[in-house]
Design an enzyme around this catalytic site. Structure first.
Site, PDB file in Angstrom:
ATOM      1  N   CYS A 111      31.462  33.200  41.077  1.00 18.04           N
ATOM      2  CA  CYS A 111      31.481  33.660  42.469  1.00 18.04           C
ATOM      3  C   CYS A 111      30.149  33.469  43.194  1.00 18.04           C
ATOM      4  CB  CYS A 111      31.901  35.123  42.517  1.00 18.04           C
ATOM      5  SG  CYS A 111      33.492  35.433  41.716  1.00 18.04           S
ATOM      6  N   HIS A 252      30.315  37.417  49.313  1.00 16.02           N
ATOM      7  CA  HIS A 252      31.432  37.056  48.440  1.00 16.02           C
ATOM      8  C   HIS A 252      32.534  38.091  48.596  1.00 16.02           C
ATOM      9  CE1 HIS A 252      33.971  36.247  45.120  1.00 16.02           C
ATOM     10  NE2 HIS A 252      33.552  37.283  44.408  1.00 16.02           N
ATOM     11  N   ASN A 282      40.177  37.408  46.289  1.00 17.93           N
ATOM     12  CA  ASN A 282      38.916  36.902  45.750  1.00 17.93           C
ATOM     13  C   ASN A 282      39.119  35.451  45.324  1.00 17.93           C
ATOM     14  OD1 ASN A 282      36.747  36.200  44.109  1.00 17.93           O
ATOM     15  ND2 ASN A 282      36.624  38.188  43.096  1.00 17.93           N
TER      16      ASN A 282
END
Length: 326
Positions: A111, A252, A282
């Site tokens: 990420c 993020h 996500n």
């Protein structure tokens, strides 16, 4: 020598799964998922949609917006932890978009991958090594999910985001900070888990095979809420910009509770944080460039504004970039 962001692009699979559909496979509900994560749906790549295809669609979107031919790209950096080929998919991406003159390589940092890739690209330009660099963050995390694990299967979506940067007298990237603490790596992993092996006398050589993603959600939450505000503040201090002078924060997109807690620690309104969790979940390395591209399409980000990008994830890794939008 400055680094200028020339354009952005994005792509997600057409197929999407809403929260209610999880009620058929695990013990959960739309209310439980949305209140804890901020996610309503996520796009998932079917077998016909590869990581390379998503990355190429995002790349071509960025190239089209900048009216630049793929042959004019000097370097491609693909940030992904889920390549189609274990050796990397940047070369496949290069072939897919026809960027025959470019060098191409992958960066694996989950990420945080896009942040690290964008910093890497900017350094090549500032060193005078390359003129135009394509940075793509793309992941198909759905390939590595345990669909019986309620704590993780609801979180992830698939997608890709791209940023095209080039040499300029105008500098869009004002500063950055990158961090790693490998002592915390066990909190978020996708480990090699051999199920077969070859015997050579008394020595066993395992055959590679990867398990599903495993995450200690509580520890990742504590890590992100503690470290991300610090790295953002330090990065801003380095370029003499105050928190109040920042117009937008694009972090993020892990879950809404992390974003809310970080906003509180930074003493900023949540309205300054650009989020797209509700529609995408996500998306790992794709989350920041995907949110950036949407914010530009929606004309939220305007010339002259200060934008902070911050990523955090497996490794554990984290980092921030301060942009002056031009």
């Amino acid at each position: 020598m400055g680094v200028h962001i020339l354009s952005t692009g994005s792509s997600v699979p057409n197929f999407s799964v809403e929260n209610q559909q999880f009620e058929d496979i695990i013990e959960t509900s739309d209310h439980w998922i949305s209140t804890r994560t901020g996610i309503k749906k996520r796009h998932l790549a079917p077998s016909s949609t590869s990581l390379t295809k998503l990355a190429a669609e995002a790349a071509n979107d960025a190239l089209s917006k900048a009216s630049i031919n793929a042959e004019d790209i000097d370097l491609i950096i693909l940030a992904t932890s889920t390549p189609d080929d274990l050796f990397g998919s940047a070369s496949q991406l290069q072939a897919e978009i026809g960027a025959t003159s470019s060098t191409a390589f992958d960066i694996t940092a989950a990420c945080s991958g896009f942040i690290i890739a964008l910093v890497t690209a900017s350094q090549f330009i500032q060193a005078g090594s390359y003129n135009k660099v394509l940075v793509v963050g793309a992941d198909t995390m759905s390939r590595w999910i345990d669909w019986s694990d309620r704590s993780s299967c609801i979180l992830f979506g698939d997608g890709a985001g791209a940023v095209l940067i080039g040499e300029s007298s105008i500098n869009s990237i004002l500063g950055f900070k990158l961090c790693t603490d490998g002592r915390l790596n066990s909190h978020l992993q996708l480990m090699n888990s051999p199920s077969d092996s070859q015997q050579f006398g008394l020595t066993t050589v395992p055959k590679g095979r990867y398990d599903s993603i495993r995450m200690n959600g509580k520890e990742v939450y504590k890590f992100a809420v503690f470290q991300v505000p610090i790295v953002i503040k330090n990065c801003l201090n380095d370029v003499n910009i105050s928190i109040d002078e920042v117009d937008w924060f694009i972090l993020h997109q892990a879950n809404i509770r992390i974003l809310e807690a970080i906003a509180t620690r930074l003493s900023i309104p949540l309205s300054k944080m650009i989020t797209n969790l509700e529609n995408y979940g996500n998306t790992s390395a794709a989350s920041i460039p995907l949110a950036l591209d949407e914010a530009i399409k929606e004309k939220k980000i305007q010339p002259g504004q200060v934008v902070v990008l911050a990523g955090f994830g497996a490794g554990l890794t984290w980092g921030a970039i301060v942009l002056k939008w031009q």
